[in-house]
Design an enzyme around this catalytic site. Structure first.
Site, PDB file in Angstrom:
ATOM      1  N   GLN A 121     -23.595 -18.221  27.022  1.00  0.00           N
ATOM      2  CA  GLN A 121     -23.579 -16.790  27.318  1.00  0.00           C
ATOM      3  C   GLN A 121     -24.341 -16.034  26.230  1.00  0.00           C
ATOM      4  O   GLN A 121     -23.939 -16.031  25.070  1.00  0.00           O
ATOM      5  CB  GLN A 121     -22.124 -16.299  27.359  1.00  0.00           C
ATOM      6  N   GLY A 122     -25.429 -15.398  26.597  1.00  0.00           N
ATOM      7  CA  GLY A 122     -26.259 -14.714  25.606  1.00  0.00           C
ATOM      8  C   GLY A 122     -26.186 -13.210  25.726  1.00  0.00           C
ATOM      9  O   GLY A 122     -27.085 -12.575  26.280  1.00  0.00           O
ATOM     10  N   TYR A 123     -25.118 -12.632  25.239  1.00  0.00           N
ATOM     11  CA  TYR A 123     -24.963 -11.174  25.268  1.00  0.00           C
ATOM     12  C   TYR A 123     -25.213 -10.565  23.881  1.00  0.00           C
ATOM     13  O   TYR A 123     -26.061  -9.717  23.698  1.00  0.00           O
ATOM     14  CB  TYR A 123     -23.550 -10.781  25.709  1.00  0.00           C
ATOM     15  N   SER A 124     -24.428 -11.021  22.881  1.00  0.00           N
ATOM     16  CA  SER A 124     -24.411 -10.343  21.578  1.00  0.00           C
ATOM     17  C   SER A 124     -25.724 -10.513  20.827  1.00  0.00           C
ATOM     18  O   SER A 124     -26.432 -11.509  20.992  1.00  0.00           O
ATOM     19  CB  SER A 124     -23.286 -10.900  20.709  1.00  0.00           C
ATOM     20  N   GLU A 182     -11.401 -12.154  34.276  1.00  0.00           N
ATOM     21  CA  GLU A 182     -11.468 -12.560  32.871  1.00  0.00           C
ATOM     22  C   GLU A 182     -10.485 -11.799  31.992  1.00  0.00           C
ATOM     23  O   GLU A 182      -9.826 -12.354  31.141  1.00  0.00           O
ATOM     24  CB  GLU A 182     -12.872 -12.243  32.342  1.00  0.00           C
ATOM     25  N   SER A 193     -13.229  -6.339  20.753  1.00  0.00           N
ATOM     26  CA  SER A 193     -12.344  -6.414  19.585  1.00  0.00           C
ATOM     27  C   SER A 193     -11.088  -5.577  19.829  1.00  0.00           C
ATOM     28  O   SER A 193     -11.078  -4.685  20.684  1.00  0.00           O
ATOM     29  CB  SER A 193     -13.065  -5.902  18.340  1.00  0.00           C
ATOM     30  N   GLU A 238      -9.867  -3.286  18.129  1.00  0.00           N
ATOM     31  CA  GLU A 238     -10.080  -1.853  17.906  1.00  0.00           C
ATOM     32  C   GLU A 238     -10.752  -1.227  19.122  1.00  0.00           C
ATOM     33  O   GLU A 238     -10.355  -0.164  19.599  1.00  0.00           O
ATOM     34  CB  GLU A 238     -10.951  -1.631  16.664  1.00  0.00           C
TER      35      GLU A 238
HETATM   36  C1  FAD Z   1     -15.890 -17.260  17.790  1.00  0.00           C
HETATM   37  C2  FAD Z   1     -16.807 -16.308  18.490  1.00  0.00           C
HETATM   38  C3  FAD Z   1     -17.500 -16.717  19.620  1.00  0.00           C
HETATM   39  C4  FAD Z   1     -18.386 -15.859  20.264  1.00  0.00           C
HETATM   40  N1  FAD Z   1     -19.103 -16.307  21.346  1.00  0.00           N
HETATM   41  C5  FAD Z   1     -20.029 -15.494  21.924  1.00  0.00           C
HETATM   42  C6  FAD Z   1     -20.859 -15.971  22.992  1.00  0.00           C
HETATM   43  O1  FAD Z   1     -20.745 -17.132  23.418  1.00  0.00           O
HETATM   44  N2  FAD Z   1     -21.778 -15.145  23.503  1.00  0.00           N
HETATM   45  C7  FAD Z   1     -21.932 -13.867  23.069  1.00  0.00           C
HETATM   46  O2  FAD Z   1     -22.771 -13.149  23.602  1.00  0.00           O
HETATM   47  N3  FAD Z   1     -21.161 -13.360  22.062  1.00  0.00           N
HETATM   48  C8  FAD Z   1     -20.218 -14.158  21.471  1.00  0.00           C
HETATM   49  N4  FAD Z   1     -19.444 -13.671  20.428  1.00  0.00           N
HETATM   50  C9  FAD Z   1     -19.713 -12.345  19.894  1.00  0.00           C
HETATM   51  C10 FAD Z   1     -18.641 -11.296  20.194  1.00  0.00           C
HETATM   52  O3  FAD Z   1     -18.777 -10.841  21.482  1.00  0.00           O
HETATM   53  C11 FAD Z   1     -18.792 -10.179  19.142  1.00  0.00           C
HETATM   54  O4  FAD Z   1     -18.328 -10.705  17.930  1.00  0.00           O
HETATM   55  C12 FAD Z   1     -18.015  -8.937  19.453  1.00  0.00           C
HETATM   56  O5  FAD Z   1     -18.631  -8.252  20.491  1.00  0.00           O
HETATM   57  C13 FAD Z   1     -17.898  -7.992  18.242  1.00  0.00           C
HETATM   58  O6  FAD Z   1     -19.163  -7.690  17.712  1.00  0.00           O
HETATM   59  P1  FAD Z   1     -19.510  -7.903  16.176  1.00  0.00           P
HETATM   60  O7  FAD Z   1     -19.051  -9.230  15.792  1.00  0.00           O
HETATM   61  O8  FAD Z   1     -20.926  -7.569  15.983  1.00  0.00           O
HETATM   62  O9  FAD Z   1     -18.610  -6.867  15.393  1.00  0.00           O
HETATM   63  P2  FAD Z   1     -18.884  -5.315  15.206  1.00  0.00           P
HETATM   64  O10 FAD Z   1     -19.081  -4.696  16.512  1.00  0.00           O
HETATM   65  O11 FAD Z   1     -19.899  -5.115  14.158  1.00  0.00           O
HETATM   66  O12 FAD Z   1     -17.478  -4.831  14.644  1.00  0.00           O
HETATM   67  C14 FAD Z   1     -17.098  -4.901  13.285  1.00  0.00           C
HETATM   68  C15 FAD Z   1     -15.759  -4.221  13.137  1.00  0.00           C
HETATM   69  O13 FAD Z   1     -15.859  -2.858  13.503  1.00  0.00           O
HETATM   70  C16 FAD Z   1     -14.907  -2.551  14.481  1.00  0.00           C
HETATM   71  N5  FAD Z   1     -15.390  -1.516  15.386  1.00  0.00           N
HETATM   72  C17 FAD Z   1     -16.540  -1.526  16.094  1.00  0.00           C
HETATM   73  N6  FAD Z   1     -16.630  -0.417  16.828  1.00  0.00           N
HETATM   74  C18 FAD Z   1     -15.518   0.297  16.606  1.00  0.00           C
HETATM   75  C19 FAD Z   1     -15.019   1.546  17.076  1.00  0.00           C
HETATM   76  N7  FAD Z   1     -15.717   2.287  17.938  1.00  0.00           N
HETATM   77  N8  FAD Z   1     -13.817   1.984  16.628  1.00  0.00           N
HETATM   78  C20 FAD Z   1     -13.112   1.243  15.731  1.00  0.00           C
HETATM   79  N9  FAD Z   1     -13.538   0.061  15.247  1.00  0.00           N
HETATM   80  C21 FAD Z   1     -14.721  -0.394  15.684  1.00  0.00           C
HETATM   81  C22 FAD Z   1     -14.684  -3.848  15.202  1.00  0.00           C
HETATM   82  O14 FAD Z   1     -13.468  -3.857  15.894  1.00  0.00           O
HETATM   83  C23 FAD Z   1     -14.700  -4.824  14.061  1.00  0.00           C
HETATM   84  O15 FAD Z   1     -13.476  -4.845  13.422  1.00  0.00           O
HETATM   85  C24 FAD Z   1     -18.555 -14.522  19.789  1.00  0.00           C
HETATM   86  C25 FAD Z   1     -17.827 -14.113  18.667  1.00  0.00           C
HETATM   87  C26 FAD Z   1     -16.972 -14.971  18.008  1.00  0.00           C
HETATM   88  C27 FAD Z   1     -16.223 -14.490  16.799  1.00  0.00           C
END
Ligand code: FAD
Lengths: 359, 396
Positions: free
Chosen positions: B139-142, B257, B379, B381
């Site tokens: 899955q390539g979203y992030s 989901e 997340s 939050e």
């Molecule tokens: C083990 C693991 C597997 C994953 N697998 C995949 C995958 O297969 N494919 C894929 O596409 N992605 C994957 N992800 C990515 C996942 O979707 C992202 O980690 C997630 O969307 C959060 O983004 P970020 O890590 O950039 O954190 P950020 O968005 O940078 O957040 C950092 C912190 O800020 C907080 N925050 C952000 N916005 C707000 C707000 N508006 N108010 C309050 N707090 C806020 C967050 O809650 C967090 O605590 C995976 C992540 C993990 C950890």
């Protein structure tokens, strides 16, 4: 308020200035990273440097070749080590030397210079921090088990705490088995199994107090590693942008960061107070309780900071390559060493009751 | 034949499935148990880490041959046709036995999306290849700059004749290094609102210009990775749904989901392990411990009840409701609290790093494994923000 000799302030300044010998001033954790799972989990060369700086002898009497410094100095040193996640078992060695010196056995020259590594084996059970537990003596033979000896795989000599005092046991003593358990932070804890190990038992007045002092030093280590992890996390909150703003602007995160700050200041205050009480020999009973309190606070702080640091970093906090993970794993492992939460509270409440009875 | 030289394509060779949904739950549960006991291959159980493809392949093969690979797909398309309630039982039983989770992005995410939005040709091609194990999906979203704020994604696809030319970077791709296909959300129109210019593309990982870098996670396993796209050319037909219609589709996928991500199974299995550890450590009868344990136990029971109310909505086709995020918040935070208690109970040895054989009772491993559950899939939050905005009717 009573005025006090403030030698310790100058001592602390000097110690802090000398930390650079082991803790890189630019905050680099490269050495720490590479040391994980390597050898005994720490570096013998760094050990020699630490010994040369006199840190191991910090709490050893001057008559025995030590520095004879106070707990405020010792906690300042350990805080510096905690900030740098130093894996060398300094606290264990300080404790070992203090025990040997208090038992009137002098301080072995080689342990002071770092040529031999002498560590304390004091803990009897995983959740029970009674230094008299685990190993028994009869007919000059030791039987039983000590656990959670930090860095124990690299030790040459163990100072074993017993109900009757201490015993100094070389690692290759017949009947002693040393087993290492790798921890999630890349260090090893040793388990010592004693089967009829011949050893001389030396009475050691103040043994329990010395172990508690080590708990206080460890509290400082935990407090400082939490503080550093908190700083790194705050930097991240300032820098990381989502939804077009730095995430540090989100109040949900600000409030939780403030909670860490609060716990951090409580820990700092409690550690400072305990050190001061001990150094001034104020009410020893209350001082011991202060240690338990400080150690308990520091453990909670470390765990809280670890959880929040990962969460606030998002996915990058869950990688091995980000330094914040080194702090989280260290916090997770060391929050359970030199004191276990439930036992700390149990000891505290027992001491509180004793005190009430005595009054 | 040794188990490691089993390789795709796997062909289904089984009798037609019965109507599982018509079975009483208890009977279906027994069927599932029997299935697992007869078929689970000689691979590890009760691991905290994900198995890599070579390790889990024998299990995928079994599921593919027996037709158990895609529980929720219609039987006509090679699935088992399970409804939400039966699917849940299946998951519970897998969890109880400690079955390794296989590479399921294809069956769990892409399959349902294609069934709903794909063309006949896409369904024929891709669903078949998922079932045979020929296509393993990621899955390539992030992206580095687009996590919680996914709509900020910058990976771009430009039209060039019969192709899309893809440039950009995706990250945190779970098991991406094991996949040969990845679905990508990419920007196809920069002139409109962020959410309106995103398309859903299907990209072969072997295509020239795709590079993968593995990333080691906090547990020391290279489970996720970065994927770079450098002028990757993909056929124009490798798009699902309308051009610029990717965002709505990706969101639509979240319905089912969102409920399942809040399933209490992770917490339930962790609580059972906590009990085991507490007995080992001799604190099971300690009233102080039992008080804390009981709180967790009650929390789990309440979570299960809450979960049931959402599953019931799925069963009856009622709207799931914007507050479904509560489930995920509750489940992931409970899992974390249980892992915290495990660490406490194990005392000074709580941080011990165990091997695969003993990983089940790895307290620190559980603590670590519980971390990302409040980060991915929205997340904690962000979930709280969503619930507050969507269902509390507070001033903006
Ligand atoms: C083990 C693991 C597997 C994953 N697998 C995949 C995958 O297969 N494919 C894929 O596409 N992605 C994957 N992800 C990515 C996942 O979707 C992202 O980690 C997630 O969307 C959060 O983004 P970020 O890590 O950039 O954190 P950020 O968005 O940078 O957040 C950092 C912190 O800020 C907080 N925050 C952000 N916005 C707000 C707000 N508006 N108010 C309050 N707090 C806020 C967050 O809650 C967090 O605590 C995976 C992540 C993990 C950890």
């Amino acid at each position: 308020m009573q005025s006090e000799p403030d030698d310790w302030v100058e001592n602390v300044r000097m110690l802090e200035a000398s930390l650079g010998a082991v803790v890189p001033e630019d905050g680099s954790l490269l050495r720490v990273r590479e040391q994980r799972g390597n050898g005994a989990g720490f570096d013998p060369t760094t050990w020699r440097i630490i010994a040369e700086m006199g840190w191991l002898a910090l709490r050893t009497k001057e008559d025995d070749g030590g520095l004879g410094l106070g707990l405020r100095e010792a906690t300042a040193l350990c805080a510096g080590l905690g900030r740098g996640l130093v894996p060398e078992p300094v606290i264990s060695a300080i404790l070992a030397l203090r025990l040997v010196s208090a038992a009137g056995a002098g301080a072995p020259e080689a342990a002071l210079t770092g040529e031999t590594i002498m560590l304390a084996a004091w803990q009897g059970g995983a959740s029970d921090c009674d230094p008299t537990a685990g190993v028994t003596v009869s007919d000059g033979r030791l039987n039983g088990r000590k656990i959670a000896v930090e860095g124990g795989l690299g030790a040459d000599i163990f100072v074993v705490t017993l109900a009757e005092g201490i015993a100094v046991v070389p690692k290759d003593a017949p009947g002693l088995t040393v087993t290492g358990q790798q921890m999630h932070d890349g260090t090893f804890l040793a388990q010592l199994d004693f089967a009829d190990v011949l050893a001389e038992v030396l009475p050691c007045a103040g043994m329990t107090t010395f172990v508690r002092e080590a708990m206080l030093m460890h509290a400082a280590y935990l407090m400082a590693l939490s503080e550093r992890a908190f700083e790194i996390t705050l930097d991240y909150l300032r820098m990381r942008k989502q939804f077009d703003v730095p995430i540090g602007q989100f109040q949900a995160l600000q409030h939780r960061a403030t909670e860490i700050k609060l716990q951090l200041e409580l820990a700092r205050a409690a550690i400072g107070a305990a050190g001061r009480m001990l150094d001034r020999s104020e009410d020893p009973h209350l001082a011991q309780m202060a240690i338990l309190r400080a150690r308990s606070r520091a453990g909670g702080l470390a765990r809280l900071t670890a959880r929040e640091a990962i969460q606030m970093h998002g996915a990058i906090g869950y990688t091995d390559e980000a330094d914040i993970g080194l702090f989280a794993r260290k916090a997770m492992v060391s929050a359970g060493l030199y004191g276990v939460d439930t036992d700390l509270r149990r000891q505290f409440s027992a001491m509180r009751d004793e005190r009430e009875k005595a009054q | 034949m040794t188990q490691t030289d089993v390789q795709p394509p796997f062909r289904a060779d089984h009798a037609p499935h019965p109507d599982y949904n018509a079975m009483p739950d208890a009977e279906f549960r027994a069927v599932v148990r029997h299935f697992i006991e007869t078929h689970y291959p000689d691979i590890p159980r009760h691991l905290l880490r994900r198995l890599r493809w070579q390790e889990v392949c024998p299990w995928y093969a079994v599921l593919a041959r027996t037709g158990w690979l895609a529980p929720t797909w219609p039987q006509a398309l090679g699935g088992m046709g399970l409804n939400a309630g039966k699917h849940l039982i299946l998951i519970e039983e897998y969890e109880r036995f400690g079955c390794a989770r296989m590479h399921d992005i294809g069956t769990v995410m892409l399959g349902p999306l294609l069934i709903q939005f794909g063309t006949q040709a896409q369904q024929d091609h891709y669903l078949t290849r998922i079932l045979s194990g020929e296509d393993i999906w990621a899955q390539g979203y992030s992206e580095p700059g687009a996590g919680s704020d996914l709509a900020a994604l910058r990976t771009e696809a430009l039209r060039d004749g019969d192709h899309w030319v893809l440039n950009g970077q995706k990250t945190w791709i779970t098991l991406g290094a094991d996949a040969n296909m990845i679905f990508v959300l990419a920007r196809t129109d920069k002139s409109v609102r962020k959410q309106a210019g995103i398309s859903f593309l299907l990209v072969p990982m072997e295509a020239p210009g795709v590079t993968v870098r593995e990333i080691e996670n906090l547990e020391g396993h290279a489970e996720f990775c970065e994927v770079f796209f450098d002028n990757v050319r993909i056929p124009i037909g490798n798009i699902v749904g309308e051009v610029n219609g990717g965002w709505a589709m990706a969101k639509a996928l979240l319905g089912h989901e969102r409920v399942f991500i809040g399933a209490p199974r992770l917490s339930a299995s962790a609580l059972a392990r906590l009990e085991e550890i507490a007995r080992r450590e001799g604190v099971w009868s300690d009233p102080v411990f039992r008080d804390r344990f009981t709180q967790l136990e009650m929390d789990l029971a309440d979570l299960s009840d809450l979960f049931e109310t959402y599953v019931e909505r799925l069963r009856t086709g009622a709207p799931i409701g914007a507050d479904v995020g509560l489930l995920k918040i509750c489940q992931s935070e409970l899992y974390q609290r249980i892992s915290e208690e495990m660490l406490q109970v194990a005392g000074s040895l709580g941080g011990a790093q165990l091997t695969d054989a003993t990983a089940r009772l790895d307290t620190a491993g559980t603590w670590l494994a519980a971390r990302p559950t409040t980060i991915f899939g929205g997340s904690t939050e962000v979930m709280r923000n969503v619930v507050a905005r969507a269902s509390l009717d507070l001033p903006k």
